[in-house]
Write a protein that holds these residues in place. Structure first.
Motif, PDB file in Angstrom:
ATOM      1  N   ASP A  96       0.862  -1.179   0.000  1.00  0.00           N
ATOM      2  CA  ASP A  96       0.000   0.000   0.000  1.00  0.00           C
ATOM      3  C   ASP A  96       0.898   1.228   0.000  1.00  0.00           C
ATOM      4  OD1 ASP A  96      -1.856   2.131   0.757  1.00  0.00           O
ATOM      5  OD2 ASP A  96      -3.232   0.528   1.349  1.00  0.00           O
TER       6      ASP A  96
ATOM      7  N   ASP B 207      -3.228  -3.061  -2.062  1.00  0.00           N
ATOM      8  CA  ASP B 207      -4.183  -1.988  -2.320  1.00  0.00           C
ATOM      9  C   ASP B 207      -4.361  -1.806  -3.826  1.00  0.00           C
ATOM     10  OD1 ASP B 207      -5.894   0.152  -1.585  1.00  0.00           O
ATOM     11  OD2 ASP B 207      -4.300   1.577  -2.042  1.00  0.00           O
ATOM     12  N   VAL B 208      -5.558  -1.452  -4.227  1.00  0.00           N
ATOM     13  CA  VAL B 208      -5.817  -1.236  -5.654  1.00  0.00           C
ATOM     14  C   VAL B 208      -5.268   0.103  -6.131  1.00  0.00           C
ATOM     15  CG1 VAL B 208      -7.622  -0.826  -7.360  1.00  0.00           C
ATOM     16  CG2 VAL B 208      -7.807  -2.750  -5.792  1.00  0.00           C
ATOM     17  N   MET B 209      -5.594   1.163  -5.415  1.00  0.00           N
ATOM     18  CA  MET B 209      -5.258   2.503  -5.890  1.00  0.00           C
ATOM     19  C   MET B 209      -3.869   2.928  -5.411  1.00  0.00           C
ATOM     20  SD  MET B 209      -7.879   2.802  -7.631  1.00  0.00           S
ATOM     21  CE  MET B 209      -7.541   4.445  -8.279  1.00  0.00           C
TER      22      MET B 209
ATOM     23  N   ASP C  24      -0.668   0.179 -10.259  1.00  0.00           N
ATOM     24  CA  ASP C  24      -1.817  -0.047  -9.383  1.00  0.00           C
ATOM     25  C   ASP C  24      -1.940  -1.520  -9.022  1.00  0.00           C
ATOM     26  OD1 ASP C  24      -3.186  -1.419 -11.457  1.00  0.00           O
ATOM     27  OD2 ASP C  24      -4.123   0.439 -12.166  1.00  0.00           O
TER      28      ASP C  24
ATOM     29  N   TRP D 202      -4.213  -3.765  -9.691  1.00  0.00           N
ATOM     30  CA  TRP D 202      -4.587  -4.675 -10.773  1.00  0.00           C
ATOM     31  C   TRP D 202      -3.370  -5.081 -11.602  1.00  0.00           C
ATOM     32  CZ3 TRP D 202      -8.512  -0.356 -11.264  1.00  0.00           C
ATOM     33  CH2 TRP D 202      -9.663  -0.643 -10.520  1.00  0.00           C
TER      34      TRP D 202
ATOM     35  N   THR E 183      -9.403  -2.419  -1.221  1.00  0.00           N
ATOM     36  CA  THR E 183      -9.844  -1.300  -2.031  1.00  0.00           C
ATOM     37  C   THR E 183     -10.958  -0.511  -1.351  1.00  0.00           C
ATOM     38  OG1 THR E 183     -10.844  -0.677  -4.149  1.00  0.00           O
ATOM     39  CG2 THR E 183     -11.440  -2.821  -3.257  1.00  0.00           C
TER      40      THR E 183
ATOM     41  N   ARG F 250     -13.044   0.911  -3.331  1.00  0.00           N
ATOM     42  CA  ARG F 250     -14.034   0.875  -4.389  1.00  0.00           C
ATOM     43  C   ARG F 250     -14.753  -0.465  -4.359  1.00  0.00           C
ATOM     44  NH1 ARG F 250     -10.852   3.017  -9.659  1.00  0.00           N
ATOM     45  NH2 ARG F 250     -12.987   3.157 -10.407  1.00  0.00           N
TER      46      ARG F 250
ATOM     47  N   ASP G 171     -15.290  -3.139 -10.610  1.00  0.00           N
ATOM     48  CA  ASP G 171     -14.003  -3.205  -9.929  1.00  0.00           C
ATOM     49  C   ASP G 171     -13.769  -4.587  -9.347  1.00  0.00           C
ATOM     50  OD1 ASP G 171     -13.327  -0.561 -10.476  1.00  0.00           O
ATOM     51  OD2 ASP G 171     -14.437   0.166  -8.747  1.00  0.00           O
TER      52      ASP G 171
END
Length: 226
Positions: A9, A53-55, A60, A62, A80, A82, A87
């Motif tokens: 993260d 973490d995604v963001m 990122d 993903w 996430t 989201r 997502d």
């Protein structure tokens, strides 16, 4: 034996918070603030599970998940803020095994981590190779073999297809598959099962399998292996 969890993260505060939750439960945590460091850690350390973490900037979650799946089947949980359906589907399509949305409950996080680790701990399985007809499942490498084809699977995909293969023609409800793959269903909905089935079909289709004759949808109920 202490399990090691890699936390990824870009927010140090979030890394410290997750570590604060996990350490009293007996886990060892390694913290990375970017995707490139995480890849290096996975290549040199014995990691039992990844929470990412995604963001994140630069790379990122993903993209990182996709890169990890190129060389490792380590269980991955996406973290996430989201929660939109697209997502969720995107995370599962990149190879994630589970997800949890911020803000999360400490007990939910620990329950999800323990469930993933239980399901991935096949080292003591008496039989690591399971044969079903022309298909062979390897419980050590989480892979499906068919003739000259080898298909790499995520942990959840492996557990689902193992269940379907073990009882051909039996219709498994979505609830049954949720219990098999996640052990508990308090935080999982049926869309997650459907997303994993789509991923499996795509992998089998790419390998040349006659999909319409293998994983069949039983409308209103679930799925079966034909």
């Amino acid at each position: 034996m202490t399990k090691t969890i890699l936390l990824v993260d870009d927010e140090q505060r979030m890394l410290d918070l997750i570590e604060l939750f996990l350490m009293p439960a007996g886990f060892r945590c390694i913290k990375n603030i970017n995707g490139q460091d995480a890849i290096h850690t996975l290549q040199k350390e014995n990691i039992d599970l990844v929470i990412l973490d995604v963001m994140m900037p630069l790379m990122d979650g993903w993209e990182l998940c996709t890169k990890i799946r190129m060389f490792s089947n380590v269980p991955i949980m996406m973290l996430t803020a989201r929660s939109e359906k697209l997502d969720l589907v995107k995370g599962l399509n990149t190879g994630a095994d589970d997800y949890i949305t911020k803000p999360f409950d400490e007990q939910e996080l620990i329950a999800r981590v323990n469930a993933l680790l239980r399901r991935s701990n096949h080292e003591h399985t008496p039989q690591n190779i399971v044969v079903h007809g022309n298909f062979e499942l390897n419980k050590e490498t989480f892979s499906l073999h068919y003739e000259a084809c080898t298909i790499r699977l995520t942990l959840k995909e492996f557990l689902i297809i193992e269940a379907l293969l073990s009882r051909p023609q039996k219709t498994f409800t979505r609830e049954e598959l949720m219990t098999i793959a996640w052990e508990f269903d308090a935080f999982i909905d049926q869309r997650t099962v459907d997303s994993h089935i789509r991923n499996l079909r795509e992998k089998l289709r790419t390998a040349g399998f006659p999909i319409e004759q293998i994983i069949k949808t039983v409308w209103g109920i679930g799925y079966k292996w034909v």
